[in-house]
Design a protein around this motif. Structure first.
Motif, short mmCIF file in Angstrom:
data_model
loop_
_atom_site.label_atom_id
_atom_site.label_comp_id
_atom_site.label_asym_id
_atom_site.label_seq_id
_atom_site.Cartn_x
_atom_site.Cartn_y
_atom_site.Cartn_z
N THR A 127 71.72 67.04 13.91
CA THR A 127 70.91 66.48 12.82
C THR A 127 71.33 65.04 12.52
N SER A 149 67.25 70.04 9.32
CA SER A 149 67.77 70.68 10.53
C SER A 149 66.77 71.66 11.12
N ASN A 151 65.24 73.16 13.60
CA ASN A 151 65.47 73.06 15.04
C ASN A 151 65.21 74.35 15.80
N GLU A 173 65.18 67.95 17.37
CA GLU A 173 66.48 68.64 17.42
C GLU A 173 66.23 70.05 17.93
MG LIG Z 1 71.11 70.57 12.53
#
Ligand SMILES: [Mg+2]
Ligand SMILES: Nc1ncnc2c1ncn2[C@@H]1O[C@H](COP(=O)(O)OP(=O)(O)OP(=O)(O)O)[C@@H](O)[C@H]1O
Length: 484
Positions: A127, A149, A151, A173
């Motif tokens: 991140t 985040s 992801n 990500e």
């Molecule tokens: Mg992350």
């Protein structure tokens, strides 16, 4: 979001449009209704719906998303993607919402073929690196990157769905909790550039071994085309070993001579912010980061490699790296209270690598100031858990951290290790240097009594341990501002 009619979404996902209004009147209103235009954000959380949204009705362990279609509509959603018709919204009904969601994301990214897709994976720092890459690339062209985040198999398609017709860079990500996860994500939007930061012991309890983690991360470089670029950390042997597993051009980044993009003359200022010479070939440019901790040097090199690959000049990259500010909260967030106590809140998450990096940063920031490491449990370490926690306590003492406060039952071995290391050292008694407290309240009470102007306090734990709130509470104690 690239605007689409609901009928187009049905075509992309292979679903069937169901319109509750026309169903009610036997279908006679169907022709009169406009095929809704979805031009707002695609959301899986009804509370995030906005005008023009498509609401993805997922069925989770505890909640059935279909129940929140009305809430999504009241916030402006115009349609849903669901496994059964919903009364409140026109919907595309599909047998498998996740598969349809992924097909939609894939369809949207195909509508903007000039967007360069960049995947980032690694055990720690995804991140932070994604944020840094977003900052640097958006100085060059329109960039979409995941929020926070996000992801996973949900976060990645959500991010992809934010692509516009003019997006130049799509930064994703990619997280993995098992084999095949990253491969799955790369099939939604094929990356042209893949970054692997490091392979550590995060989630080793789930994967079984570090090698298994490395294998899972290598799925990113295996998905790259021959015309693509794999940005690999030369300082991490498992990551650098991935060079042979990709068809793409390999760009090594790190401190070693193998690296095509290198950092030389790394030094930290009093706040632990690194400066270094960014070197590629014969060219070099000075960089001063506003981020804290030496571990951000490696992240910055990965970002630099991507930025150079897409055509930014070395000077542009160095300037943009220096201008980047922290974007996501609780990652080496450094703030000073009015009384001069500095709080380093790095409690978003923790694993042995990121805890080591944070302790090293704290030690570097310490100089002549008293340093506190307030450490909670690192989760998901499996059989290695006690040893890893014990090692952290020992490391803190070896680095010369003044005080360790281990918080919660799971962090008890941190205190044991620290006490043992301290008693074998020469300075002070081990009781002064390490304490165990049962919970964050007890930690707060202890710190409130003992903190003195000039102290630096690192707060670090896995996200479930709740220490980030302790950090915020300590900061708020003297009325300092907490960023929103
Ligand atoms: Mg992350
Ligand atoms: N290269 C690195 N090596 C070790 N630790 C790092 C590195 N970069 C960042 N960190 C630290 O790791 C922690 C987590 O950072 P970040 O949230 O960026 O990681 P992540 O990989 O996105 O984690 P997650 O798996 O939870 O999404 C932070 O404390 C951060 O300071």
């Amino acid at each position: 979001m690239i605007a689409l009619r609901l009928s187009e979404i049905a075509r992309i996902t292979g679903g069937e449009v169901f319109d509750p209004v026309s169903a009610l009147d036997g279908g006679s209103a169907r022709d009169a209704r406009v095929d809704p235009l979805v031009d707002g954000p695609v959301v899986t959380d009804s509370r995030e719906a906005a005008q023009g949204s498509l609401y993805i009705a997922r069925v989770g362990e505890n909640l059935d998303g279909h129940q929140f279609a009305g809430a999504a509509r009241s916030r402006g959603a115009v349609a849903a993607l669901s496994t059964r018709p919903v009364a409140e919204l026109a919907s595309v009904v599909v047998p498998d919402v996740q598969a349809a969601f992924v097909a939609l994301a894939h369809g949207l990214v195909e509508r903007n073929p000039q967007a360069v897709v960049i995947g980032i994976t690694g055990s720690s720092g995804k991140t932070g690196t994604k944020d840094l890459l977003w900052s640097v690339l958006q100085s060059h062209g329109e960039t979409v990157a995941n929020v926070g985040s996000l992801n996973s198999e949900v976060g990645v398609p959500l991010t992809i769905c934010r692509i516009t017709a003019t997006t130049e860079y799509l930064v994703l990500e990619m997280g993995a909790r098992g084999a095949g996860h990253i491969d799955y994500l790369t099939r939604i939007a094929r990356p042209q550039i893949g970054v692997v930061l490091n392979v550590g012991s995060a989630h080793v309890g789930e994967f079984g071994s570090r090698e298994a983690i490395g294998k899972a991360k290598s799925e990113l470089v295996q998905a790259l085309p021959a015309t693509g670029f794999a940005v690999l950390n030369t300082d991490d042997p498992i990551v650098w070993g991935m060079a042979s597993q990709t068809r793409a051009h390999v760009i090594g980044v790190g401190r070693s001579a193998d690296a095509a993009v290198r950092a030389l003359n790394v030094r930290l200022d009093q706040q632990g912010r690194p400066s270094f010479d960014l070197v590629t070939g014969a060219a070099s440019a000075p960089v001063s980061l506003s981020l804290h901790g030496e571990h951000y040097v490696g992240n910055a090199l990965a970002v630099a490699a991507v930025a150079l690959t897409v055509g930014m000049s070395l000077t542009q990259v160095a300037t943009a790296l220096g201008e980047a500010r922290p974007l996501s909260r609780w990652r080496m967030e450094v703030q000073e209270r009015a009384d001069g106590v500095m709080i380093v809140n790095d409690a978003y998450n923790a694993n042995p690598d990121s805890m080591r990096a944070a302790l090293e940063a704290l030690a570097a920031m310490g100089h002549d100031r008293r340093t506190w490491a307030v450490l909670g449990e690192m989760l998901e370490l499996g059989a290695e858990s006690v040893t890893e926690h014990d090692n952290m306590g020992r490391l803190a003492m070896r680095l010369g951290i003044s005080r360790v406060v281990a918080v919660g039952q799971g962090a008890r071995p941190v205190h044991d290790g620290a006490s043992d290391q301290a008693s074998s050292g020469s300075s002070g008694s081990s009781e002064d240097q390490s304490t165990w407290v049962p919970d964050t309240d007890a930690a707060y009470q202890l710190l409130r009594k003992q903190l003195a102007p000039g102290d630096i306090v690192l707060v670090k734990s896995s996200r479930d341990a709740g220490l980030r709130w302790l950090g915020d509470r300590l900061l708020a104690d003297t009325g300092s501002e907490v960023p929103s």
